[in-house]
Design a protein around this motif. Structure first.
Motif, PDB file in Angstrom:
ATOM      1  N   ALA A  32       0.827  -1.207   0.000  1.00 10.22           N
ATOM      2  CA  ALA A  32       0.000   0.000   0.000  1.00 10.22           C
ATOM      3  C   ALA A  32       0.858   1.252   0.000  1.00 10.22           C
ATOM      4  N   GLY A  33       1.904   1.241   0.823  1.00  9.04           N
ATOM      5  CA  GLY A  33       2.779   2.407   0.874  1.00  9.04           C
ATOM      6  C   GLY A  33       3.511   2.634  -0.433  1.00  9.04           C
ATOM      7  N   PRO A  38       3.359   7.637  -5.328  1.00  7.30           N
ATOM      8  CA  PRO A  38       3.286   8.618  -6.418  1.00  7.30           C
ATOM      9  C   PRO A  38       2.407   9.833  -6.129  1.00  7.30           C
ATOM     10  N   SER A  39       1.473   9.716  -5.180  1.00  8.02           N
ATOM     11  CA  SER A  39       0.590  10.850  -4.914  1.00  8.02           C
ATOM     12  C   SER A  39       1.348  12.068  -4.399  1.00  8.02           C
ATOM     13  N   ILE A  40       2.502  11.855  -3.764  1.00  7.23           N
ATOM     14  CA  ILE A  40       3.280  13.000  -3.288  1.00  7.23           C
ATOM     15  C   ILE A  40       4.374  13.401  -4.271  1.00  7.23           C
ATOM     16  N   GLY A 153      -3.568  -2.063   4.156  1.00  5.30           N
ATOM     17  CA  GLY A 153      -3.449  -1.018   3.145  1.00  5.30           C
ATOM     18  C   GLY A 153      -3.487   0.364   3.756  1.00  5.30           C
ATOM     19  N   ALA A 154      -4.382   0.535   4.724  1.00  7.45           N
ATOM     20  CA  ALA A 154      -4.453   1.823   5.405  1.00  7.45           C
ATOM     21  C   ALA A 154      -3.190   2.075   6.213  1.00  7.45           C
ATOM     22  N   PRO A 162       3.416  10.293   5.323  1.00  7.60           N
ATOM     23  CA  PRO A 162       4.007  11.475   5.976  1.00  7.60           C
ATOM     24  C   PRO A 162       5.529  11.478   5.926  1.00  7.60           C
ATOM     25  N   VAL A 163       6.129  10.291   6.089  1.00  9.89           N
ATOM     26  CA  VAL A 163       7.596  10.199   6.040  1.00  9.89           C
ATOM     27  C   VAL A 163       8.115  10.534   4.651  1.00  9.89           C
ATOM     28  N   LEU A 164       7.474   9.973   3.631  1.00 11.03           N
ATOM     29  CA  LEU A 164       7.919  10.235   2.256  1.00 11.03           C
ATOM     30  C   LEU A 164       7.692  11.692   1.873  1.00 11.03           C
ATOM     31  N   ALA A 165       6.592  12.290   2.346  1.00 11.10           N
ATOM     32  CA  ALA A 165       6.355  13.711   2.065  1.00 11.10           C
ATOM     33  C   ALA A 165       7.447  14.570   2.693  1.00 11.10           C
TER      34      ALA A 165
END
Length: 428
Positions: A32-33, A38-40, A153-154, A162-165
């Motif tokens: 899921a992660g 790609p969204s960020i 998934g959640a 948050p970490v990737l952002a």
């Protein structure tokens, strides 16, 4: 009452099914992660390469569609070669696709790496994997375990986004890609050590099975995985139930992964909200999704799955219609209320959908659910692209959210329509 677990009278050790479920949960968290990352990256890639949001969204769309289309074939491959081999290969694909992204110079490379390779890898660890684990390892508590694994998934969004952002803002999108690659590799040893294909591999029976339990025959042993997946599709496609489930789940994907999962962060950023704050809100949606999905699994063990689906879709549609007026430069109470409400509903649809597949399609249900999931991801992929196109053409996402809300209302009606079909099938 369900039969008591065979292991309980002889040992205080947990049933091995729970160890398998724990490793499966971890793989699902990662998948899921990896898929949500790609969204960020939409805005950073737009800034670095000058590619339009619609063109970047096309790679996300391919990722989403392959995530779904791979699922039924992966379920058939798990029947033939085992879960451990398939999941290991999937993690290696994700690692390669994400890691090689740092060398790309053209948009087609983004499509190939993050669209195709990561899509194939995460699709092999999709919700059909959940159905396979539950059907092989559990007789009792199927709905609850389905809810817990689906909540992985959640949790993946909760752990990663948050970490990737933060990494993207403080460093670069390349560091984000490498982080995903190394995280996927880190899961491989755990899968090899602890994921078991079937209870019989270790001399056990599924959780909740009695001493007279007889394992179902493995149907894929005499044929190819592709042939098996396609033959199940051909059989299921002759029923109205399949098309109702596929149609509702396509709308489910369009209104979650395709729209909110992909475009919530850039939509919030359009209104002045920092990327890290928007990603954190999406992660909070993930927190409440864990609670909502586990609760949905508990409800599915006790209530009519079709009525649950109708309720979930109607509530989701209402929340999406109100979302455009809630975006602002900072987080405020009405947005928090949306995050909680929408989060509880995010993938609460999965346990009742899996249960309906099991009721109508029996031993074929993991593969049937794989095809239903494919429709989910086709819907997600189409809306991921169209929402990016709406943003490029109209300068905002409002129309996309309004249309998604209307589609959810249609899905609610379709869910309730399954009732009549089911009664006919029982009468026959």
């Amino acid at each position: 009452m369900p039969p008591r677990p065979t292991f309980a009278p002889t040992s205080r050790r947990p049933h091995p099914a729970w160890s398998v479920a724990a490793v499966a949960f971890l793989a699902l968290v990662g998948a899921a992660g990896f898929r949500a990352a790609p969204s960020i990256l939409i805005d950073p890639l737009h800034q670095d390469f000058g590619w339009s949001r619609a063109s970047i969204s096309s790679a996300v769309s391919i990722n989403l569609v392959l995530y779904g289309l791979t699922s039924p074939f992966a379920a058939a491959l798990m029947e033939r070669f085992g879960m451990r081999r398939v999941v290991t290969a999937a993690l290696l694909l994700v690692s390669a696709g994400s890691g090689l992204t740092v060398f790309m110079t053209a948009q087609w490379q983004l499509v190939l790496l993050w669209g195709v390779l990561v899509g194939l890898g995460t699709g092999s660890m999709a919700l059909a994997f959940v159905a396979t684990v539950v059907d092989r390892w559990f007789v009792a508590r199927k709905g609850l375990v389905t809810g817990i694994l689906t909540a992985g998934g959640a949790a993946g969004q909760l752990v990663f986004l948050p970490v990737l952002a933060m990494i993207s803002e403080r460093h670069s999108w390349q560091v984000v890609a490498l982080t995903v690659a190394f995280a996927a590799l880190a899961v491989v040893p755990l899968v090899l050590l602890f994921l078991r294909n079937r209870p019989s591999d270790i001399g056990a029976v599924p959780y909740g099975a009695g001493p007279d339990f007889v394992a179902p025959e493995v149907q894929a042993a005499s044929g190819g995985a592709v042939r098996r997946a396609l033959s199940v599709l051909a059989s299921a496609a002759r029923t109205r139930v399949f098309w109702l489930l596929a149609g509702t789940f396509a709308i489910c994907g369009a209104s979650t992964n395709g729209l909110v999962g992909t475009h919530f962060v850039p939509a919030a950023h359009d209104h002045g909200m920092p990327t890290t704050a928007a990603a954190s809100l999406l992660a909070v949606i993930g927190i409440f999704d864990v609670l909502g999905t586990i609760a949905s699994g508990w409800f599915t063990d006790r209530f009519d799955a079709r009525k649950l689906l109708g309720t979930y879709y109607l509530l989701r549609g209402i929340s999406l219609v109100f979302l455009p007026i809630l975006f602002a430069e900072s987080v405020h109470p009405p947005m928090i209320a949306f995050v909680i409400f929408y989060g509880l509903d995010w993938v609460a649809t999965v346990p009742p959908t899996v249960a309906l597949c099991r009721q109508h399609f029996g031993a074929d249900s993991p593969i049937v659910f794989g095809w239903v999931l494919a429709s989910h991801q086709i819907g997600a992929g189409i809306v991921a692209f169209l929402a990016g196109l709406v943003r490029d053409r109209f300068g905002g996402y409002d129309a996309a959210f309004f249309v998604a809300g209307g589609l959810c209302a249609i899905a609610a009606v379709m869910s309730l329509a399954i009732v009549g079909r089911r009664r006919e099938a029982v009468a026959q």
